[in-house]
Design a protein around this motif. Structure first.
Motif, PDB file in Angstrom:
ATOM      1  N   MET A  56     -23.769  -2.075   8.660  1.00 60.82           N
ATOM      2  CA  MET A  56     -23.892  -3.132   9.651  1.00 60.82           C
ATOM      3  C   MET A  56     -24.898  -2.729  10.731  1.00 60.82           C
ATOM      4  O   MET A  56     -25.030  -1.581  11.086  1.00 60.82           O
ATOM      5  CB  MET A  56     -22.539  -3.364  10.319  1.00 60.82           C
ATOM      6  CG  MET A  56     -21.516  -3.936   9.406  1.00 60.82           C
ATOM      7  SD  MET A  56     -21.038  -5.602   9.783  1.00 60.82           S
ATOM      8  CE  MET A  56     -20.663  -5.584  11.501  1.00 60.82           C
ATOM      9  N   ALA A  57     -25.550  -3.679  11.262  1.00 55.87           N
ATOM     10  CA  ALA A  57     -26.546  -3.399  12.285  1.00 55.87           C
ATOM     11  C   ALA A  57     -25.909  -2.882  13.563  1.00 55.87           C
ATOM     12  O   ALA A  57     -26.579  -2.273  14.367  1.00 55.87           O
ATOM     13  CB  ALA A  57     -27.353  -4.635  12.571  1.00 55.87           C
ATOM     14  N   ASP A  58     -24.603  -3.131  13.744  1.00 53.59           N
ATOM     15  CA  ASP A  58     -23.936  -2.634  14.935  1.00 53.59           C
ATOM     16  C   ASP A  58     -24.068  -1.134  15.068  1.00 53.59           C
ATOM     17  O   ASP A  58     -24.085  -0.609  16.167  1.00 53.59           O
ATOM     18  CB  ASP A  58     -22.443  -2.989  14.896  1.00 53.59           C
ATOM     19  CG  ASP A  58     -22.177  -4.230  15.724  1.00 53.59           C
ATOM     20  OD1 ASP A  58     -23.047  -4.567  16.535  1.00 53.59           O
ATOM     21  OD2 ASP A  58     -21.120  -4.842  15.529  1.00 53.59           O
TER      22      ASP A  58
ATOM     23  N   ALA B  58     -26.450   0.552  14.702  1.00 53.85           N
ATOM     24  CA  ALA B  58     -27.723   0.929  15.297  1.00 53.85           C
ATOM     25  C   ALA B  58     -27.661   0.965  16.817  1.00 53.85           C
ATOM     26  O   ALA B  58     -28.551   1.432  17.472  1.00 53.85           O
ATOM     27  CB  ALA B  58     -28.820  -0.043  14.862  1.00 53.85           C
TER      28      ALA B  58
ATOM     29  N   LYS C  34     -26.395   2.113  20.616  1.00 53.12           N
ATOM     30  CA  LYS C  34     -26.315   3.469  21.143  1.00 53.12           C
ATOM     31  C   LYS C  34     -24.877   3.955  21.141  1.00 53.12           C
ATOM     32  O   LYS C  34     -24.112   3.660  22.065  1.00 53.12           O
ATOM     33  CB  LYS C  34     -26.894   3.485  22.556  1.00 53.12           C
ATOM     34  CG  LYS C  34     -28.386   3.229  22.585  1.00 53.12           C
ATOM     35  CD  LYS C  34     -28.932   3.286  23.995  1.00 53.12           C
ATOM     36  CE  LYS C  34     -28.548   2.065  24.774  1.00 53.12           C
ATOM     37  NZ  LYS C  34     -29.081   2.089  26.138  1.00 53.12           N
TER      38      LYS C  34
ATOM     39  N   LEU D  44     -20.745  -1.753  25.010  1.00 48.64           N
ATOM     40  CA  LEU D  44     -19.564  -2.629  24.960  1.00 48.64           C
ATOM     41  C   LEU D  44     -18.591  -2.225  23.865  1.00 48.64           C
ATOM     42  O   LEU D  44     -17.377  -2.267  24.035  1.00 48.64           O
ATOM     43  CB  LEU D  44     -20.005  -4.080  24.733  1.00 48.64           C
ATOM     44  CG  LEU D  44     -20.495  -4.820  25.973  1.00 48.64           C
ATOM     45  CD1 LEU D  44     -20.946  -6.211  25.593  1.00 48.64           C
ATOM     46  CD2 LEU D  44     -19.379  -4.906  27.003  1.00 48.64           C
TER      47      LEU D  44
ATOM     48  N   VAL E 105     -13.385 -10.415  11.682  1.00 47.03           N
ATOM     49  CA  VAL E 105     -14.169 -10.446  12.917  1.00 47.03           C
ATOM     50  C   VAL E 105     -14.582 -11.888  13.193  1.00 47.03           C
ATOM     51  O   VAL E 105     -14.586 -12.720  12.284  1.00 47.03           O
ATOM     52  CB  VAL E 105     -15.435  -9.565  12.804  1.00 47.03           C
ATOM     53  CG1 VAL E 105     -15.073  -8.115  12.604  1.00 47.03           C
ATOM     54  CG2 VAL E 105     -16.334 -10.047  11.669  1.00 47.03           C
TER      55      VAL E 105
ATOM     56  N   TYR F  10     -12.372  -6.630  13.886  1.00 37.90           N
ATOM     57  CA  TYR F  10     -11.351  -6.492  12.852  1.00 37.90           C
ATOM     58  C   TYR F  10     -10.189  -5.659  13.379  1.00 37.90           C
ATOM     59  O   TYR F  10     -10.390  -4.627  13.995  1.00 37.90           O
ATOM     60  CB  TYR F  10     -11.970  -5.835  11.621  1.00 37.90           C
ATOM     61  CG  TYR F  10     -10.982  -5.488  10.542  1.00 37.90           C
ATOM     62  CD1 TYR F  10     -10.300  -6.477   9.854  1.00 37.90           C
ATOM     63  CD2 TYR F  10     -10.733  -4.162  10.210  1.00 37.90           C
ATOM     64  CE1 TYR F  10      -9.402  -6.174   8.872  1.00 37.90           C
ATOM     65  CE2 TYR F  10      -9.839  -3.830   9.219  1.00 37.90           C
ATOM     66  CZ  TYR F  10      -9.167  -4.842   8.546  1.00 37.90           C
ATOM     67  OH  TYR F  10      -8.276  -4.521   7.568  1.00 37.90           O
TER      68      TYR F  10
ATOM     69  N   GLY G 294     -12.742  -5.776   6.994  1.00 38.80           N
ATOM     70  CA  GLY G 294     -12.645  -6.842   7.976  1.00 38.80           C
ATOM     71  C   GLY G 294     -13.658  -7.943   7.806  1.00 38.80           C
ATOM     72  O   GLY G 294     -13.642  -8.916   8.545  1.00 38.80           O
TER      73      GLY G 294
ATOM     74  N   ASP H 125     -27.702 -10.033   7.695  1.00 39.22           N
ATOM     75  CA  ASP H 125     -27.338  -8.782   7.036  1.00 39.22           C
ATOM     76  C   ASP H 125     -26.418  -9.030   5.822  1.00 39.22           C
ATOM     77  O   ASP H 125     -26.124 -10.173   5.468  1.00 39.22           O
ATOM     78  CB  ASP H 125     -26.731  -7.775   8.029  1.00 39.22           C
ATOM     79  CG  ASP H 125     -25.317  -8.131   8.464  1.00 39.22           C
ATOM     80  OD1 ASP H 125     -24.698  -9.042   7.871  1.00 39.22           O
ATOM     81  OD2 ASP H 125     -24.816  -7.470   9.395  1.00 39.22           O
TER      82      ASP H 125
ATOM     83  N   VAL I 220     -28.607 -10.780  12.694  1.00 35.71           N
ATOM     84  CA  VAL I 220     -28.954  -9.564  13.441  1.00 35.71           C
ATOM     85  C   VAL I 220     -30.061  -9.884  14.439  1.00 35.71           C
ATOM     86  O   VAL I 220     -31.106 -10.410  14.070  1.00 35.71           O
ATOM     87  CB  VAL I 220     -29.416  -8.444  12.491  1.00 35.71           C
ATOM     88  CG1 VAL I 220     -29.739  -7.177  13.287  1.00 35.71           C
ATOM     89  CG2 VAL I 220     -28.340  -8.158  11.447  1.00 35.71           C
TER      90      VAL I 220
ATOM     91  N   GLN J 270     -29.956  -3.881  23.951  1.00 36.10           N
ATOM     92  CA  GLN J 270     -29.082  -2.728  23.671  1.00 36.10           C
ATOM     93  C   GLN J 270     -29.245  -2.262  22.237  1.00 36.10           C
ATOM     94  O   GLN J 270     -28.432  -1.509  21.729  1.00 36.10           O
ATOM     95  CB  GLN J 270     -27.621  -3.102  23.919  1.00 36.10           C
ATOM     96  CG  GLN J 270     -27.335  -3.409  25.390  1.00 36.10           C
ATOM     97  CD  GLN J 270     -25.919  -3.910  25.606  1.00 36.10           C
ATOM     98  OE1 GLN J 270     -25.397  -4.685  24.804  1.00 36.10           O
ATOM     99  NE2 GLN J 270     -25.287  -3.461  26.668  1.00 36.10           N
TER     100      GLN J 270
ATOM    101  N   HIS K 199     -30.246  -3.203  17.946  1.00 29.90           N
ATOM    102  CA  HIS K 199     -29.899  -4.225  16.954  1.00 29.90           C
ATOM    103  C   HIS K 199     -28.408  -4.522  17.026  1.00 29.90           C
ATOM    104  O   HIS K 199     -27.591  -3.620  17.107  1.00 29.90           O
ATOM    105  CB  HIS K 199     -30.229  -3.726  15.542  1.00 29.90           C
ATOM    106  CG  HIS K 199     -31.689  -3.797  15.235  1.00 29.90           C
ATOM    107  ND1 HIS K 199     -32.201  -3.535  13.992  1.00 29.90           N
ATOM    108  CD2 HIS K 199     -32.748  -4.125  16.004  1.00 29.90           C
ATOM    109  CE1 HIS K 199     -33.513  -3.690  14.018  1.00 29.90           C
ATOM    110  NE2 HIS K 199     -33.867  -4.039  15.232  1.00 29.90           N
ATOM    111  N   ARG K 200     -28.080  -5.801  17.003  1.00 32.21           N
ATOM    112  CA  ARG K 200     -26.671  -6.163  17.052  1.00 32.21           C
ATOM    113  C   ARG K 200     -26.429  -7.293  16.059  1.00 32.21           C
ATOM    114  O   ARG K 200     -27.194  -8.257  16.013  1.00 32.21           O
ATOM    115  CB  ARG K 200     -26.303  -6.596  18.466  1.00 32.21           C
ATOM    116  CG  ARG K 200     -24.865  -6.990  18.580  1.00 32.21           C
ATOM    117  CD  ARG K 200     -24.405  -7.054  20.014  1.00 32.21           C
ATOM    118  NE  ARG K 200     -23.041  -7.575  20.028  1.00 32.21           N
ATOM    119  CZ  ARG K 200     -22.251  -7.582  21.069  1.00 32.21           C
ATOM    120  NH1 ARG K 200     -22.674  -7.077  22.195  1.00 32.21           N
ATOM    121  NH2 ARG K 200     -21.045  -8.091  20.994  1.00 32.21           N
ATOM    122  N   ALA K 201     -25.383  -7.148  15.260  1.00 33.79           N
ATOM    123  CA  ALA K 201     -25.044  -8.165  14.255  1.00 33.79           C
ATOM    124  C   ALA K 201     -24.007  -9.118  14.828  1.00 33.79           C
ATOM    125  O   ALA K 201     -22.990  -8.689  15.362  1.00 33.79           O
ATOM    126  CB  ALA K 201     -24.504  -7.486  13.006  1.00 33.79           C
TER     127      ALA K 201
ATOM    128  N   PRO L  66     -21.429 -12.045  13.869  1.00 31.01           N
ATOM    129  CA  PRO L  66     -20.777 -12.829  12.812  1.00 31.01           C
ATOM    130  C   PRO L  66     -20.532 -14.265  13.248  1.00 31.01           C
ATOM    131  O   PRO L  66     -20.208 -15.121  12.437  1.00 31.01           O
ATOM    132  CB  PRO L  66     -19.453 -12.082  12.595  1.00 31.01           C
ATOM    133  CG  PRO L  66     -19.174 -11.422  13.897  1.00 31.01           C
ATOM    134  CD  PRO L  66     -20.504 -11.096  14.509  1.00 31.01           C
TER     135      PRO L  66
END
Lengths: 161, 288
Positions: free
Chosen positions: A1-3, A5, A7, A14, A91, A151, B105, B261, B267, B272, B274-276, B278
């Motif tokens: 998942m890109a999450d 990536a 920091k 967050l 999610v 999740y 999940g 993704d 994405v 901050q 890359h953030r995915a 949903p």
């Protein structure tokens, strides 16, 4: 998942804060104080003070409702250990009601059965009706309407029947 | 030309509706019903589901006054629209303990959501023989809305019901015209007939659309097939490479959209990283 990536070591990330709040909730911790160099994050919860974040660096955006509400009474606190939580099976975005302006599926004090719908979680325009999964009485919602949930995140505190 | 009530467009249906036996025989459907008018095909599909039915099951309607989109927004269904709810149960990881999962999940229904939009696009392009897209760009607006040169052509909404069954509601503007729409929608929507200048047989389109959807849905039962669906969604997605704002609750995140993704999430390169996402409401998309 890109999450992944994002920091991971940033205390003001967050995702990190959410994990800390969940840990506090799961282990009934009243405070966490972390320091890394000049960065510091301190989270507190409980009856005496509302959840708060103290920071020495510019503040990050804090999801207010990610932390549980303060306990209204000492008696309620005594029973906390008996409470179950209804957790997010997917999610997405949490909705308390089917449509804006409609009454919530459940509110504190409502008795529910395992198949009672307690909320909707939407992801990719798939609206998932989430059942309580257990019989009992809703004590409180642990997240705010339209909040993003992860999740397995706790959604409701419920007193089992 | 005066309207002729007895005239039925080739490949379409008259007041009695389509030949359901033929429809079922031509597609993987297990059952189907037609309504000239029904308050909500989603609500009717839930009733059918509660009574048990042979899946996949189609609730088809010529007019759905109570149709709604995301967050209960009204969806206009003018005469000539193709609108239906498909009841279908996708295979899930619980069907097969060894089945691969996208990740903990994450439900594969997100991929089904993408597949529905892709099926609509590929179907209207194929059935119109490319006439629809000659000089026009047809795109997927994540996760599954379909736009033609910036105007909405189709909207899709899915509801997860008990037993893992999905109620997939699709509204596709075919022979309804923007000129007949409420004033506030006229400049926001288009239809196949508006674009190609003549009506199109909806039954032909429906059969093709259902076949394409089930082909994609079958692909989505394994990891490599899911990636094919995701790749196709990336090819069609209008947000990719553009400045995108996504609203999640009270928060708005902005940045260039990078990709859809493997889970079907959008994405975005936020400040901050890359953030995915949903889920979320895309409020603005600007061409850089």
């Amino acid at each position: 998942m890109a999450d992944s990536a994002s920091k991971a070591g940033d205390p003001f990330d967050l995702g990190q804060i959410r994990k800390l709040v969940k840990l506090m909730q799961e282990h009934d911790l009243s405070a966490i104080d972390l320091r890394s160099g000049e960065d510091r994050i301190s989270l507190r919860r409980g009856a005496e003070t509302a959840p708060q974040v103290i920071h020495s660096a510019p503040p990050a955006q804090i999801p207010q409702a990610a932390a549980p509400a303060a306990d209204p009474t000492a008696a309620a606190k005594k029973d906390e250990s008996k409470l179950h939580t209804i957790k997010a099976p997917v999610v997405g975005t949490f909705f308390l009601s089917a449509k804006p302006g409609e009454p919530p599926f459940v509110k504190p004090g409502d008795k529910v059965e395992p198949e009672t719908t307690v909320c909707i979680i939407e992801a990719m325009k798939v609206f998932n009706e989430i059942p309580a999964g257990v019989s009992g009485t809703i004590v409180r919602a642990l997240v705010q309407n339209e909040q993003a949930v992860e999740y397995n995140q706790a959604l409701f505190a419920i007193e089992p029947a | 030309m005066e309207a002729d009530d007895t005239f039925v467009l080739p490949g379409d249906w008259g007041k009695a509706g389509p030949d359901l036996e033929h429809l079922i025989a031509s597609t993987p459907l297990g059952g189907a019903e037609f309504h000239a008018v029904i308050p909500s095909s989603q609500a009717r599909a839930k009733e059918v589901h509660a009574q048990a039915c042979e899946l996949p099951y189609l609730v088809l309607a010529d007019s759905i006054p109570g149709a709604h989109g995301r967050h209960g927004r009204a969806w206009w269904t003018g005469a000539g629209i193709l609108s239906f709810t498909l009841l279908w149960r996708p295979r899930t990881s619980t069907d097969n303990a060894s089945a691969d999962r996208v990740s903990a999940g994450t439900t594969p229904t997100g991929i089904v959501s993408l597949a529905a939009g892709i099926a609509v696009i590929d179907s209207v392009v194929a059935v119109t023989g490319g006439e629809l897209t000659a000089g026009r760009e047809i795109t997927l607006h994540w996760p599954n809305d379909v736009y033609l040169h910036g105007r909405k052509l189709s909207g899709i909404l899915l509801e997860q019901l008990s037993g893992g069954v999905l109620a997939i509601g699709i509204g596709l503007n075919v022979n309804n015209r923007a000129a007949q729409a409420p004033d506030e929608l006229k400049s926001l929507m288009t239809s196949v007939a508006d674009e190609i200048g003549h009506d199109l047989g909806r039954e032909v389109l429906l059969v093709d659309l259902l076949r394409r959807f089930f082909t994609l849905a079958k692909l989505a039962t394994n990891a490599s097939g899911r990636m094919q669906v995701v790749r196709r969604a990336n090819e069609l997605c209008i947000q990719i490479g553009r400045q995108t704002n996504i609203q999640v609750g009270q928060s708005v995140f902005s940045g260039p959209c990078v990709a859809i993704d493997a889970t079907g999430s959008l994405v975005i390169e936020t400040n901050q990283g890359h953030r995915a996402f949903p889920s979320g409401e895309i409020t603005t998309t600007e061409i850089p």
